[in-house]
Design an enzyme around this catalytic site. Structure first.
Site, PDB file in Angstrom:
ATOM      1  N   ASN A 153      19.527  18.625  10.515  1.00 49.60           N
ATOM      2  CA  ASN A 153      19.633  18.725  11.995  1.00 49.60           C
ATOM      3  C   ASN A 153      18.726  17.366  11.398  1.00 49.60           C
ATOM      4  O   ASN A 153      19.114  16.182  12.782  1.00 49.60           O
ATOM      5  CB  ASN A 153      18.303  19.173  12.036  1.00 49.60           C
ATOM      6  CG  ASN A 153      18.885  20.899  13.201  1.00 49.60           C
ATOM      7  OD1 ASN A 153      19.848  20.318  13.519  1.00 49.60           O
ATOM      8  ND2 ASN A 153      17.432  21.826  13.325  1.00 49.60           N
ATOM      9  N   GLU A 197      34.611   7.827 -18.520  1.00 51.81           N
ATOM     10  CA  GLU A 197      33.656   7.071 -20.269  1.00 51.81           C
ATOM     11  C   GLU A 197      33.790   5.980 -19.689  1.00 51.81           C
ATOM     12  O   GLU A 197      33.222   4.992 -19.788  1.00 51.81           O
ATOM     13  CB  GLU A 197      33.611   7.581 -20.895  1.00 51.81           C
ATOM     14  CG  GLU A 197      32.892   7.845 -22.169  1.00 51.81           C
ATOM     15  CD  GLU A 197      32.566   8.484 -23.063  1.00 51.81           C
ATOM     16  OE1 GLU A 197      33.793   9.167 -23.891  1.00 51.81           O
ATOM     17  OE2 GLU A 197      32.439   7.958 -23.712  1.00 51.81           O
ATOM     18  N   HIS A 210      29.587  11.600 -21.589  1.00 52.87           N
ATOM     19  CA  HIS A 210      29.838  11.770 -22.781  1.00 52.87           C
ATOM     20  C   HIS A 210      30.512  13.061 -23.961  1.00 52.87           C
ATOM     21  O   HIS A 210      31.197  13.369 -24.237  1.00 52.87           O
ATOM     22  CB  HIS A 210      29.185  10.612 -23.755  1.00 52.87           C
ATOM     23  CG  HIS A 210      30.138  10.759 -25.438  1.00 52.87           C
ATOM     24  ND1 HIS A 210      30.822  10.094 -25.943  1.00 52.87           N
ATOM     25  CD2 HIS A 210      29.175  11.117 -26.258  1.00 52.87           C
ATOM     26  CE1 HIS A 210      30.268   9.986 -27.054  1.00 52.87           C
ATOM     27  NE2 HIS A 210      30.346  10.592 -27.463  1.00 52.87           N
TER      28      HIS A 210
END
Lengths: 120, 624
Positions: free
Chosen positions: B360, B64, B42
């Site tokens: 990793n 929204e 918003h």
């Protein structure tokens, strides 16, 4: 004191439940090892709550529940169940069971369930 | 309008960052996150509208209203994916606004996907259902305990119990879903709240339930509007209040302030010398007072330079999530010690290495769910990133409960690469050290993720450049833990000042192990290479006077033992001059590529002292 009727075909399970319930302040009104005995004892003892195993010889827990409900529509029956028996418990609930406890029993859970159902 | 642009971009980016965090919370089941995202969206919409970026405004508006519909519903992984995609698109638009002042980015894909979700939704929730909800006078929300056994049965039990006292109109999700088991559901019913309360209080394993009487739809809409208006009215005041509490400062400004303080420290040193030389009482008093002020000023600025690791860590949950999805792994990512503070340059430099370690862990460390299952592990792997203060250092740890480092694999690879010979006895520690060599990877095929150029060697080099150290703790099938020790700041470091010929050099204390006197007895030449014997061990020695080509007239020299990549080296210098805190001034321009030096510092008397960079000094064979 809340009177409980313990129904299970194995003596060990009954003993375990009795110990849990007794130390939580419940009164053990009696015990039955199959559905038929349970119905007779219900009529005789008028317990406040029944803990009902599902798989038992002679008469299983579901049929016993139906009969007890016929005797007393307000009967408070708590089903004892194990993982994998969901469908059975659901059927029992549709037939009017008021609660369920799951094996292996955890004392606090069992006590909470019975207290809620007994409304204490 | 341009005045506002940079502020707009900065703030919008912060909101995007905030959203990204909230998405993940949402996925892990925190329903309240949707309100945070809604608010952020918003705000961006409002700002974009003000700035006249129509396309961005439209995108935010669509999102929204989509988010508004999601409230109180289960949010699936696909929806989170769509939301993440949207936030990426917003970032893209922001970048384009910054570079080209245009917000023309194609968002059709997002609109289509929102559309398809909404269609889907519409099919699922029949109109009758909607009407039922409106007709119901009670809205009953139930959340089950986390450890509730057989949630489906519990759900059914609740529905059955409620049916006895009221008329169930609709549920969210539908009843069959509740019977399959869900943590949270809403029931719309007609009945007396008191009776419902009585029933629900007699059911175990409910964490929380709320019973609210619903108002009819028109009234509801009116209330919502009122709400929005009052919100809008109150927000500007709130913002002003916030702005008073903090001021945004460009990092560059901070750096130059730090530099100026460095200069002040140097000038202070000169004044102390002058007052000592001419014995001017008044001057030395004034200088003393000034010294105190400068020290506290320095402390304050150091504090400002410290930032919470949160700033960099916050982007990791999203990254780990994306990687986990890509590799088909189930991963729970936990971060601890987010408020640990670290110098912002150190933190920024550590961002890539930590990212690499996390990659990793996801790629090599954590096994696939199936593999974990067969090993008897929890299907969901755990990766923990933590930071904490330990004495004068900051410790960062990346830990996983995956397969651990396979030492046998490293050994084979090392033999293959000719690093060690077959059958040679090599300790576990030494084997682990091999993974830090450039180009060393035990993964048979470089994946897209692990083959991005930042290898373990770069991780180690970065850590060492920052004056820190690194340790690998790994147990096969149990997991791997990488512990990084870092000094909290690099702008001011403790150093050893050493004399070589007429010149003074600074060596960062973090590199120094010990210092020993050198004479003929313990300095040997083997095959023409000098070695220093310390406690019966041969340590390769480097004569700084030879390396820097200065005169060497001293009989008695000093060997400074330094550590680089767990190896010890001896630097032979003429003398130790002093040990003090120095302000590091990085080398810039043409000088920045010179090897062997990490920067310079200026001493109190104005002498410029080069700071030795041990790893590049000893790394190559050519100097000067």
């Amino acid at each position: 004191m809340v009177k409980v009727l313990v129904v299970d075909d194995t003596a060990f399970m009954r003993k375990l439940l009795k110990n849990i319930l007794f130390s939580a302040g419940f009164d053990i009104a009696g015990e039955a090892e199959n559905g038929k005995q349970a119905i007779d004892l219900y009529r005789e003892l008028k317990p406040d709550i029944v803990t009902m195993d599902i798989v038992m010889p002679e008469m299983n827990g579901i049929d016993a529940l139906k009969e007890i409900k016929k005797l007393d529509p307000n009967a408070k029956v708590v089903m004892c169940t194990a993982v994998g028996q969901e469908q059975m418990v659901k059927m029992a609930i549709k037939l009017g069971a008021k609660g369920y406890i799951v094996k292996p029993f955890q004392a606090p859970k069992v006590v909470e369930e019975l207290r809620k159902v007994a409304r204490i | 309008m341009n005045d506002y642009k940079s502020e707009f971009l900065q703030e919008a980016r912060e909101y995007v960052e905030l959203m990204n965090q909230s998405f993940l919370k949402l996925e892990s089941g925190e329903k309240s996150a949707i309100d945070e995202i809604f608010r952020a969206m918003h705000t961006i919409k409002g700002m974009a509208g003000f700035m006249g970026y129509k396309n961005l405004e439209k995108l935010c508006h669509k999102l929204e209203s989509f988010l508004g519909d999601l409230r109180g519903k289960e949010v699936s992984g696909e929806i989170v994916d769509l939301l993440l995609l949207s936030s990426d698109r917003i970032s893209e638009i922001l970048n384009k606004i910054e570079s080209e002042d245009s917000d023309e980015v194609d968002c059709q894909e997002i609109y289509d996907r929102i559309g398809s979700f909404e269609d889907h939704e519409a099919n699922e929730n029949h109109r009758v259902d909607e009407e039922n909800k409106v007709n119901a006078n009670l809205k009953i929300e139930v959340r089950l305990c986390e450890d509730c056994a057989m949630k489906g049965v519990r759900g059914l039990l609740i529905l059955e119990a409620l049916r006895e006292v009221c008329d169930l109109k609709a549920t969210e999700p539908e009843e069959s879903k509740i019977e399959e088991g869900c943590d949270y559901f809403v029931i719309f019913a007609n009945g007396e709240p008191k009776k419902v309360d009585e029933v629900l209080s007699g059911v175990a394993e409910i964490e929380k339930y709320t019973i609210s009487e619903t108002i009819n739809k028109k009234e509801k809409a009116r209330e919502e509007k009122k709400d929005e208006k009052s919100k809008e009215r109150s927000s500007p005041a709130l913002q002003i209040q916030k702005k008073n509490e903090s001021v945004r400062v460009d990092v560059k400004v901070l750096d130059s302030i730090m530099n100026l303080i460095g200069e002040l420290v140097i000038i202070k040193g000169r004044l102390v010398q002058i007052s000592g030389k001419y014995e001017i009482q008044e001057l030395s008093e004034a200088v003393n007072i000034m010294e105190k002020s400068i020290t506290s000023l320095q402390d304050e600025v150091m504090k400002v330079r410290m930032v919470k690791v949160e700033r960099v860590f916050n982007k990791f949950p999203r990254m780990v999530r994306d990687l986990a999805r890509k590799f088909g792994k189930k991963i729970e990512f936990v971060m601890e010690g987010l408020d640990t503070e670290l110098d912002r340059t150190v933190l920024d430099d550590m961002s890539d290495p930590i990212m690499h370690l996390l990659r990793n862990a996801v790629d090599h460390g954590i096994e696939t769910p199936e593999e974990r299952k067969t090993k008897g592990k929890r299907e969901t792997g755990l990766i923990k990133l933590s930071a904490r203060r330990e004495k004068n250092n900051v410790v960062i740890e990346v830990e996983d409960d995956g397969r651990g480092i396979d030492l046998e694999k490293i050994r084979r690879k090392a033999i293959e690469k000719g690093l060690i010979s077959e059958g040679s006895q090599i300790s576990e520690e030494d084997l682990k050290a091999l993974i830090f060599l450039p180009g060393f990877s035990t993964k048979d095929q470089a994946t897209e993720i692990s083959g991005r150029g930042v290898g373990m060697d770069v991780v180690k080099t970065t850590v060492e450049k920052l004056g820190g150290s690194l340790r690998v703790i790994s147990e096969k099938e149990k997991g791997t833990k990488i512990r990084i020790n870092l000094p909290p700041t690099v702008a001011i470091i403790k150093s050893l000042l050493v004399g070589v010929g007429k010149q003074v050099y600074a060596i960062p204390i973090s590199n120094v192990v010990e210092a020993v006197y050198v004479d003929r007895k313990n300095l040997k030449s083997i095959h023409g290479n000098p070695f220093l014997i310390v406690r019966d061990k041969l340590i390769p020695a480097f004569k700084l006077s030879e390396i820097f080509g200065s005169e060497n007239g001293k009989e008695r020299e000093v060997g400074i033992i330094v550590e680089r990549e767990s190896e010890k080296y001896a630097l032979i210098v003429d003398s130790i001059v002093d040990q003090q805190e120095i302000v590091v001034k990085p080398l810039t321009g043409l000088l920045s590529k010179i090897r062997g030096f990490s920067g310079v510092t200026i001493l109190g008397d104005g002498t410029v002292v080069p700071i030795l960079d041990i790893s590049s000094l000893l790394g190559g064979d050519k100097f000067g």
